[in-house]
Write a protein that holds these residues in place. Structure first.
Motif, PDB file in Angstrom:
ATOM      1  N   VAL A 121       0.762  -1.155  -0.066  1.00  0.00           N
ATOM      2  CA  VAL A 121       0.179   0.034   0.063  1.00  0.00           C
ATOM      3  C   VAL A 121       0.973   1.155  -0.173  1.00  0.00           C
ATOM      4  O   VAL A 121       0.665   2.133  -0.728  1.00  0.00           O
ATOM      5  CB  VAL A 121      -0.914  -0.111   1.201  1.00  0.00           C
ATOM      6  N   CYS A 122       2.110   1.308   1.038  1.00  0.00           N
ATOM      7  CA  CYS A 122       2.903   2.456   0.962  1.00  0.00           C
ATOM      8  C   CYS A 122       3.525   2.741  -0.555  1.00  0.00           C
ATOM      9  O   CYS A 122       3.542   3.850  -0.994  1.00  0.00           O
ATOM     10  CB  CYS A 122       3.705   2.158   1.986  1.00  0.00           C
ATOM     11  N   VAL A 123       3.875   1.688  -1.298  1.00  0.00           N
ATOM     12  CA  VAL A 123       4.463   2.022  -2.453  1.00  0.00           C
ATOM     13  C   VAL A 123       3.605   2.498  -3.496  1.00  0.00           C
ATOM     14  O   VAL A 123       3.741   3.462  -4.301  1.00  0.00           O
ATOM     15  CB  VAL A 123       5.186   0.627  -2.912  1.00  0.00           C
ATOM     16  N   LEU A 124       2.409   1.737  -3.374  1.00  0.00           N
ATOM     17  CA  LEU A 124       1.316   2.180  -4.519  1.00  0.00           C
ATOM     18  C   LEU A 124       0.818   3.647  -4.170  1.00  0.00           C
ATOM     19  O   LEU A 124       0.590   4.360  -5.136  1.00  0.00           O
ATOM     20  CB  LEU A 124       0.280   1.349  -4.165  1.00  0.00           C
ATOM     21  N   ASN A 125       0.661   4.054  -2.877  1.00  0.00           N
ATOM     22  CA  ASN A 125       0.457   5.169  -2.405  1.00  0.00           C
ATOM     23  C   ASN A 125       1.533   6.489  -2.871  1.00  0.00           C
ATOM     24  O   ASN A 125       1.457   7.448  -3.544  1.00  0.00           O
ATOM     25  CB  ASN A 125       0.377   5.502  -1.040  1.00  0.00           C
ATOM     26  N   ARG A 126       2.815   6.022  -2.940  1.00  0.00           N
ATOM     27  CA  ARG A 126       3.773   6.798  -3.182  1.00  0.00           C
ATOM     28  C   ARG A 126       3.744   6.979  -4.723  1.00  0.00           C
ATOM     29  O   ARG A 126       4.211   8.239  -5.275  1.00  0.00           O
ATOM     30  CB  ARG A 126       5.213   6.309  -2.923  1.00  0.00           C
ATOM     31  N   ILE A 127       3.375   5.981  -5.747  1.00  0.00           N
ATOM     32  CA  ILE A 127       3.465   6.238  -7.126  1.00  0.00           C
ATOM     33  C   ILE A 127       2.365   7.042  -7.436  1.00  0.00           C
ATOM     34  O   ILE A 127       2.571   8.000  -8.230  1.00  0.00           O
ATOM     35  CB  ILE A 127       3.311   4.749  -7.719  1.00  0.00           C
ATOM     36  N   LEU A 128       1.077   6.766  -6.963  1.00  0.00           N
ATOM     37  CA  LEU A 128      -0.160   7.700  -7.450  1.00  0.00           C
ATOM     38  C   LEU A 128       0.165   9.050  -6.806  1.00  0.00           C
ATOM     39  O   LEU A 128      -0.369   9.856  -7.612  1.00  0.00           O
ATOM     40  CB  LEU A 128      -1.256   6.736  -6.791  1.00  0.00           C
TER      41      LEU A 128
END
Length: 610
Positions: free
Chosen positions: A485-492
């Protein structure tokens, strides 16, 4: 008389079957060839630079000095001694008898000087002299010690008259041929020196090869001389440079002979190949041509070859072959240096680019660090003043409310700028962890219908600030995805931040989420895993701005920023897109950009079966 040659490169005189010695006017030895070393057991290092009469005292006699004086001063060439001469350069044979010699002298010009050097060409005629009659009709035996006075007497008269005691057309022709061969050898040395100096003047490959083919063609009197280069797999060949004696000649343009005769394999092993051909691609139909092919090598790799073509069936002799090999070797060395120079220039340009990039990175990071630090410092000073002197600004209830608002503003600034600092440091640490494969992924099922609206809400304030409209297309039935979730949040977050930052006021930013089973759109992807044949999640962020086509491949490079952007208005370090590209790969997905017609679309692909 022959022209001056390179005294440092007289190696070809070691190939001729006669003794060769070059003397200066002061009778010091300038050159002493290999055959003389063998005959006399005196090495070149022992005698070169020494006066010859130190080793052979008879050279100090007046008759020898007078004969040589004409060569040194006015360039007279001719027969130096009689045919039967046992002691010009005394040589003992295996049976103890002295070698019978015939010697000629050739003047060598010295540039910028009116005097000459003298080349002594010494031929062994012992066997010939033992079989030929003297002038009085008797046959001369091998010279014994008791006969030396008779020989020397005849020799002295021969030296004074400058005539051969016993000569015939056969011997004269043989001597003339060997003298011509030596002069040709010296001519090759002069040409080799000239072409070497010429090709080393330039680091241009075309110039080096063109000089080589023209010099070889002219010196060896070739009908055609050309170079060809090989492809890396040695399958394709192309003629790059050509010399032709006739302007209308098409010699050497074809290359079928490579595969037809197996010549290529020999060239690839570094061998020089000589053959005669009637091939139509080398010579006109029915015309025989002698061909000499030399490989052009870069260290241990054959890069191409050099072909020398001459009409007729006569083979190239040893001097021709050695001259061609020496020129080819110099070309190979010069080409190697030219390519190394080109590589060095490319690396220098790359280092200059990296140096500029480093300066830009230091400048942008310094700016990104200084701006929030300045805000933090000012806010801290205001808070300190209010806290140290709580009554200095409070006059009434209104002033108290103003101070209260100022404290809240300062605290907000401290929090926001601290977050900026933490984000910058966090990005640097994340980059390091991803590059070293130390980033800890925490995978868990994520329901995008629930998670994404909450995540996007945090950008509502920013979109309102820029008067943007944020449109979201989120289908109600999306499968859960196992991801960090943290990585996906950082990308978006990075994609939405850039969309807000680079879109004009009042623009519409669209976020579309969908499941793709098999779509042609995935073929636009520049790199990454082949997800097109598997179901995958696709998230696109589109905003009204355009990136130049030549910049699309570079925007994901670390620390790269578009040169046309206003760096003061669009602050940043150039780490964001590079970081999320790496993070997308870490999740097993991919990200790429498309830009045209005033729109830019970033697409994130993630596998559903991660």
């Amino acid at each position: 008389m022959i022209s001056q040659v390179s005294m440092e490169s007289l190696g070809m005189l070691d190939l001729v079957p006669i003794g060769a010695c070059i003397l200066r006017k002061d009778l010091t030895v300038l050159f002493w060839n290999r055959l003389l070393e063998t005959w006399t057991n005196i090495s070149r290092s022992q005698i070169v630079g020494q006066p010859i009469h130190y080793v052979f005292p008879h050279f100090a006699q007046l008759k020898y000095m007078e004969r040589l004086r004409q060569t040194f001063e006015i360039g007279v060439s001719g027969v130096f001694s009689a045919e039967l001469h046992p002691h010009l350069i005394p040589v003992r044979r295996e049976d103890g008898r002295l070698q019978i010699q015939h010697t000629t002298v050739t003047a060598i010009s010295i540039p910028g000087n009116s005097t000459f050097n003298a080349l002594l060409s010494i031929q062994d005629v012992t066997e010939y002299a033992a079989q030929k009659p003297l002038i009085n009709g008797t046959t001369l035996p091998y010279p014994e010690p008791s006969h030396q006075l008779v020989l020397e007497s005849g020799i002295e008269s021969g030296i004074e008259s400058g005539l051969c005691v016993n000569s015939d057309n056969g011997l004269e022709q043989k001597i003339r041929q060997q003298t011509e061969e030596m002069q040709r050898s010296l001519g090759y040395e002069s040409s080799f020196r000239r072409v070497t100096e010429e090709i080393w003047k330039s680091l241009n490959e075309d110039y080096i090869l063109q000089v080589a083919v023209e010099e070889l063609g002219a010196v060896l009197k070739l009908d055609c001389c050309r170079t060809a280069t090989y492809s890396s797999d040695h399958v394709n060949f192309s003629v790059t440079h050509e010399y032709s004696a006739s302007p209308d000649s098409s010699l050497g343009c074809g290359l079928n002979t490579y595969t037809d005769s197996g010549i290529l394999q020999k060239l690839l092993h570094g061998e020089t190949v000589q053959f005669c051909t009637y091939a139509n691609d080398i010579a006109p139909a029915g015309t025989p041509f002698s061909v000499l092919a030399c490989p052009i090598m870069d260290e241990h790799t054959v890069l191409g070859d050099l072909w020398l073509c001459r009409s007729g069936e006569a083979a190239f002799d040893q001097l021709d072959v050695q001259f061609a090999q020496q020129v080819t070797k110099q070309c190979s060395i010069a080409l190697h240096h030219a390519r190394m120079h080109k590589v060095a220039q490319a690396r220098m340009a790359e280092l200059e680019t990296l140096n500029r990039l480093k300066d830009d990175v230091l400048s942008s990071i310094s700016h990104e660090l200084r701006t929030p630090l300045s805000s933090i410092k000012i806010s801290a000073q205001v808070l300190s003043t209010i806290l140290e002197h709580p009554g200095i600004l409070i006059q009434d209830q209104t002033d108290s409310a103003i101070n209260h608002d100022r404290i809240h503003q300062c605290l907000n600034v401290l929090l926001e700028e601290s977050d900026r600092q933490l984000d910058l440091v966090s990005d640097l640490l994340t980059l390091q962890q991803v590059d070293t494969n130390d980033y800890p992924l925490v995978l868990c099922p994520v329901e995008l219908q629930t998670w994404m609206p909450t995540m996007i809400e945090t950008f509502q304030s920013r979109t309102n600030e820029y008067e943007h409209q944020l449109m979201i297309d989120l289908p109600p039935e999306l499968p859960a995805i196992d991801t960090d979730v943290c990585v996906l949040n950082r990308i978006l977050a990075e994609l939405l931040t850039n969309a807000c930052k680079f879109s004009p006021l009042g623009s519409t930013i669209a976020v579309v989420v969908k499941v793709v089973i098999n779509s042609d759109q995935t073929q636009l992807r520049q790199s990454g895993p082949p997800l097109a044949s598997h179901p995958h999640l696709q998230i696109t962020v589109t905003n009204p701005s355009e990136i130049p086509p030549d910049q699309l491949d570079m925007i994901f490079n670390l620390f790269y920023r578009l040169p046309s952007r206003d760096l003061r208005r669009y602050s940043g370090t150039g780490m964001g897109l590079a970081l999320i590209k790496k993070l997308a790969t870490l999740l097993g997905g991919n990200i790429w950009a498309e830009s045209s017609y005033g729109q830019t679309c970033f697409t994130l692909e993630l596998p559903l079966d991660n």
